[in-house]
Motif scaffolding. Structure first.
Motif, mmCIF file in Angstrom:
data_model
loop_
_atom_site.group_PDB
_atom_site.id
_atom_site.type_symbol
_atom_site.label_atom_id
_atom_site.label_comp_id
_atom_site.label_asym_id
_atom_site.label_seq_id
_atom_site.Cartn_x
_atom_site.Cartn_y
_atom_site.Cartn_z
ATOM 1 N N ALA A 69 0.817 -1.214 0.000
ATOM 2 C CA ALA A 69 0.000 0.000 0.000
ATOM 3 C C ALA A 69 0.848 1.261 0.000
ATOM 4 C CB ALA A 69 -0.920 -0.009 1.209
ATOM 5 N N ASN A 70 2.073 1.169 0.568
ATOM 6 C CA ASN A 70 2.899 2.380 0.653
ATOM 7 C C ASN A 70 3.895 2.491 -0.495
ATOM 8 O OD1 ASN A 70 4.456 0.216 1.535
ATOM 9 N ND2 ASN A 70 5.660 1.476 2.947
ATOM 10 N N ALA A 71 3.756 1.680 -1.526
ATOM 11 C CA ALA A 71 4.642 1.793 -2.686
ATOM 12 C C ALA A 71 4.333 3.098 -3.420
ATOM 13 C CB ALA A 71 4.460 0.590 -3.606
ATOM 14 N N ARG A 72 5.309 4.003 -3.449
ATOM 15 C CA ARG A 72 5.104 5.317 -4.070
ATOM 16 C C ARG A 72 6.437 5.858 -4.538
ATOM 17 N NH1 ARG A 72 5.293 5.847 1.393
ATOM 18 N NH2 ARG A 72 6.525 7.586 2.248
ATOM 19 N N ALA A 73 6.393 6.792 -5.391
ATOM 20 C CA ALA A 73 7.608 7.370 -5.958
ATOM 21 C C ALA A 73 8.351 8.183 -4.901
ATOM 22 C CB ALA A 73 7.255 8.244 -7.146
ATOM 23 N N GLY A 74 9.694 8.092 -4.940
ATOM 24 C CA GLY A 74 10.521 8.923 -4.071
ATOM 25 C C GLY A 74 11.041 8.237 -2.836
ATOM 26 N N ILE A 75 10.607 7.027 -2.506
ATOM 27 C CA ILE A 75 11.084 6.360 -1.287
ATOM 28 C C ILE A 75 12.133 5.328 -1.662
ATOM 29 C CG2 ILE A 75 8.914 6.728 -0.067
ATOM 30 C CD1 ILE A 75 8.262 3.763 -0.524
ATOM 31 N N LYS A 76 13.008 5.055 -0.684
ATOM 32 C CA LYS A 76 14.011 4.019 -0.853
ATOM 33 C C LYS A 76 13.608 2.797 -0.035
ATOM 34 C CE LYS A 76 17.925 7.026 -1.972
ATOM 35 N NZ LYS A 76 19.301 7.455 -1.605
ATOM 36 N N VAL A 77 13.720 1.633 -0.687
ATOM 37 C CA VAL A 77 13.244 0.384 -0.074
ATOM 38 C C VAL A 77 14.214 -0.737 -0.432
ATOM 39 C CG1 VAL A 77 10.813 1.075 -0.152
ATOM 40 C CG2 VAL A 77 11.833 -0.122 -2.096
#
Length: 813
Positions: free
Chosen positions: A82-90
């Motif tokens: 659900a929190n997959a979004r542009a701009g984050i590092k994972v």
């Protein structure tokens, strides 16, 4: 005590592997109970940045992400988080990566595949998929400054090890990462990095007035006001990770900072909401009737044995244990008061257990926390608050430091010769001096002695043996020589005149008894009612209110067993116990197995209840009575002959109780339970009980060889008339005093005759109204000599004459 290895190595980093480091700590007295990796083995997972996340064309809950892992080309990865979004590092598992094993125990390998018609070139991971935590709500988001494409194990320091130490109570100075590092430096010689804390700038003169009304509670109290903080700031990931690896969950930035410093330096502290403090603070003992709602939600009643911090209106905190809810920090907090104090261990010890909880702070203060570091540690806490929760308006007040009752360490002297004798190996004064130098213990040398002044954080050094322990563990227990003991060994050989303690157990088991084992501490009412003991040996710290005294009789314990079984519908009970009893005796001196003023004899006791025999062909069952227990006592004492005399006992029936005498010495009692106690214990029938001194049961005469008689014994039946008051025991005792008693092998009463009421007294029996006839069979044995008629007649007449003289007996006509 739990902490990560990497944190320890920041303070002291010897050239040792993880296993070698664990072994050094264990052999130095800091047992490493567990050393586990932070994360399970996996490979091929790197830091990736989501550049775009678009809706999957064929699935509502999936997104198609373009992920940069530092390889130039973006990877196309389908993700359902659900929190997959542009701009984050994972974390990104690339094709070929191996994730931790699943439930089947096999590693999960990432392959190129399609999800709903869209190619996926890897997998974006949650913390649960990497087995880092149970969090699976979404992708594990990494800090924005994490290097792109870096192996996730390096980025999150997952090749770390978590140590769990099992510390003994005297090692309170090692309840921190720095404390363990200080000991590790002494054990290995590796340099120790001692942290220093530069003072923060003071921009306001505001202080909270503090009054220390109880110097015996608080020896030093330091505090500081910090205004305009942002309590909604996020705790840094590095601090969250370190706290997690210490077994502490992240709560809020201010709480996390306080916990972090406690694990790092062993300094418990507390942060108050400044705006909720009314006036000044008073450090004192509580007053009866006061109450406090704690941070855990419990409301506790206080008394004068509990230390508190109070303001002008109410109690705010349990001293050294837990803060109160009234001044707890929250998201709305803007101004705080930071407190760090030295609480005397005696003032904190045991208090939290009274309220049925324990805290990390109380655990440390009970063992002693360094009183010298309160002000410096407040500077450290202040810097962390400014760095994490600071705002442009944040200002700090001066550190208010009060020292009304600082500990005064007393010098302790070590004799080198004494240390060598206790440790069991040759020692030199130079070796001992080297040990104390490595431990940073100031000392002064003399001729064969060293006098140490313990530093403030070493509450465990008070006597010479404490210093000997330090020498032994720094030299290394593994280096102590194996020396055979030189003391002579003298085996304790049991006398042949004593049975083993298992023989009476076997005897009673053969008689149908079952053994019970009960507590030695009992209810005080049992001692008063069943033993007549008004001054029992009391326990200073009973495990339960109904177990407050030591028992002086085993009867109460057996009655409890009988009652428990009767309540569960047992109809026939045979139980016994062999155990120690305790009674006051001022003649007893301290010795081997003895304590001054308290006698601790061993007793054997039994209880029977219900039918005398198991149901069988004999028909109606008869209840067990006094004589059944008497027979069991005789079997237990056999081959010694016991004499039973009517007597009284607080627990037993006044008319159905006998004292047991062996060789002229009273050894116990046997009798039926007193009707009063049978009614009080709510028993349908009265059990019969016995209690004997165990030493009398274990003692038995050694067999003596005697020649067999050459002639057959001679029997003579004699009937004598005596008063009704004459007992069988009196008659037998008189026979033993007769001049010819050495010829009488045995005497057996086989008949008692009394005239019927109203019958003619002279009707052939020549008996008076208050008289009876006793018929006794005498067995005479002359040994190696022949018994002639003259000797037999003389022996019988001697017995009759003795009876006439002692009990007024006459030969029946």
């Amino acid at each position: 005590m739990q902490f990560p290895e990497s944190w320890l190595r920041e303070f002291c980093n010897p050239a040792l592997s993880t296993d070698e480091l664990a072994n050094v700590l264990t052999m130095g007295g800091f047992e490493v109970e567990e050393a586990r990796p932070v994360a399970p083995p996996f490979a091929g997972v790197v830091v990736g940045e989501i550049k775009s996340a678009e809706q999957h064309p064929n699935a509502d809950r999936l997104r198609v992400c373009q992920v940069d892992v530092g390889q130039g080309a973006l990877l196309n990865i389908v993700c359902g988080a659900a929190n997959a979004r542009a701009g984050i590092k994972v974390p990104c598992a690339t094709v070929g990566a191996e994730l931790p094993p699943g439930e089947d125990g096999k590693p999960f390998k990432i392959k190129l595949g399609k999800l709903r018609g869209v190619e996926s070139q890897g997998m974006l991971c949650s913390a649960r998929e990497l087995h880092l935590s149970e969090d699976h709500e979404g992708l594990l988001e990494l800090p924005a400054d994490t290097p792109l494409g870096q192996d996730i194990r390096t980025a999150l320091n997952l090749d770390d090890t978590v140590f769990t130490l099992k510390l003994t109570p005297n090692l309170g100075h090692a309840l921190s990462v720095y404390g363990v590092a200080r000991e590790l430096s002494a054990l290995t010689g590796a340099p120790l990095l001692t942290p220093t804390f530069a003072p923060v700038a003071v921009q306001t003169n505001h202080v909270v007035p503090v009054k220390i009304s109880a110097p015996d509670l608080c020896g030093r109290f330091s505090g500081r006001v910090i205004r305009h903080v942002n309590t909604q700031a996020k705790t840094p990931a590095w601090m969250v990770d370190r706290l997690a690896r210490c077994g502490q969950r992240s709560v809020s930035p201010l709480v996390d900072i306080s916990n972090y410093v406690m694990f790092e330096l062993g300094r418990p502290s507390h942060i108050f909401d400044l705006d909720k403090i009314h006036g000044g603070l008073d450090v004192r003992w509580a007053r009866p009737g006061e109450q406090l709602k704690l941070l855990n939600g419990n409301t506790v009643a206080l008394d004068e044995a509990v230390g508190i911090i109070a303001d002008e209106r109410e109690v705010e905190s349990l001293a050294g244990i837990m803060g109160g809810d009234a001044t707890a920090v929250s998201d709305d907090t803007r101004n705080v008061y930071v407190e760090a104090a030295f609480w005397w261990p005696e003032a904190v010890a045991g208090r939290s257990r009274r309220f049925n909880f324990a805290t990390d702070a109380g655990h440390r203060f009970e063992r002693g926390v360094d009183p010298d570091g309160t002000a410096a540690h407040i500077e450290h806490i202040s810097r962390l608050i400014i760095d994490i929760c600071g705002t442009p308006e944040t200002v700090c007040g001066p550190v208010d430091d009060q020292q009304p009752n600082m500990p005064q360490p007393q010098p302790v002297t070590l004799r080198v010769a004494r240390a060598a004798k206790v440790i069991g190996m040759p020692l030199t004064q130079a070796q001992c001096a080297d040990v104390f130098s490595r431990l940073q213990l100031p000392f002064v040398e003399g001729e064969g002695v060293l006098t140490i002044t313990p530093p403030a954080y070493r509450f465990d050094i008070t006597i010479e043996e404490d210093l000997i322990e330090e020498v032994a563990r720094l030299i290394g227990y593994q280096n102590l020589p194996e020396t055979a003991p030189l003391a002579p060994i003298e085996p304790r050989v049991r006398s042949e005149a004593l049975r083993g303690r298992f023989e009476p157990r076997h005897t009673l088991a053969a008689l149908g008894y079952l053994e019970t084992i009960n507590f030695s501490f009992v209810e005080e009412a049992w001692e008063r009612d069943l033993a007549g003991n008004t001054d029992p040996v009391r326990l200073l710290n009973p495990i339960a209110s109904q177990m407050s005294v030591m028992r002086s009789t085993l009867l109460g314990s057996l009655l409890q067993v009988v009652k428990r079984n009767v309540d569960r519908r047992a109809d026939r009970i045979r139980v016994f116990e062999i155990g120690r009893v305790f009674r006051r005796d001022h003649t007893v001196q301290t010795g081997e197995g003895a304590v001054r003023g308290v006698a601790q004899p061993m007793r054997v006791a039994g209880a029977i209840y219900g039918p005398a025999r198991q149901q069988g062909w004999s028909g109606k069952q008869t209840p067990a009575d006094f004589f059944d227990a008497k027979g069991d006592v005789e079997a237990l004492l056999s081959p010694r002959k016991a004499v039973f005399e009517a007597d009284s006992h607080p627990a037993l029936h006044p008319g159905r109780t006998a004292r047991v005498i062996v060789d002229g010495r009273p050894v116990g009692y046997v009798g039926e339970l007193h009707p009063r106690w049978r009614q009080q214990w709510d028993l349908p029938h009265a059990p019969v009980l016995f209690e004997l001194a165990l030493d009398a049961v274990l003692s038995h005469p050694l067999p003596t060889a005697v020649p067999l008689p050459r002639q057959q014994p001679v029997e003579r039946d004699v009937a004598v008339v005596v008063k009704e008051s004459v007992t069988h025991d009196q008659l037998m005792g008189s026979l033993r005093d007769a001049p010819a008693a050495d010829l009488v092998r045995s005497a057996t009463l086989f008949d008692i005759y009394r005239p019927k009421p109203g019958a003619d007294a002279a009707g052939g029996a020549n008996l008076g109204i208050d008289e009876k006839s006793l018929a006794v069979r005498l067995v005479l044995d002359g040994g190696q000599e022949t018994l002639t008629d003259e000797r037999i007649e003389a022996a019988v007449q001697s017995v009759l004459a003795q009876w006439q003289a002692d009990v007024g007996a006459r030969l029946r006509g």
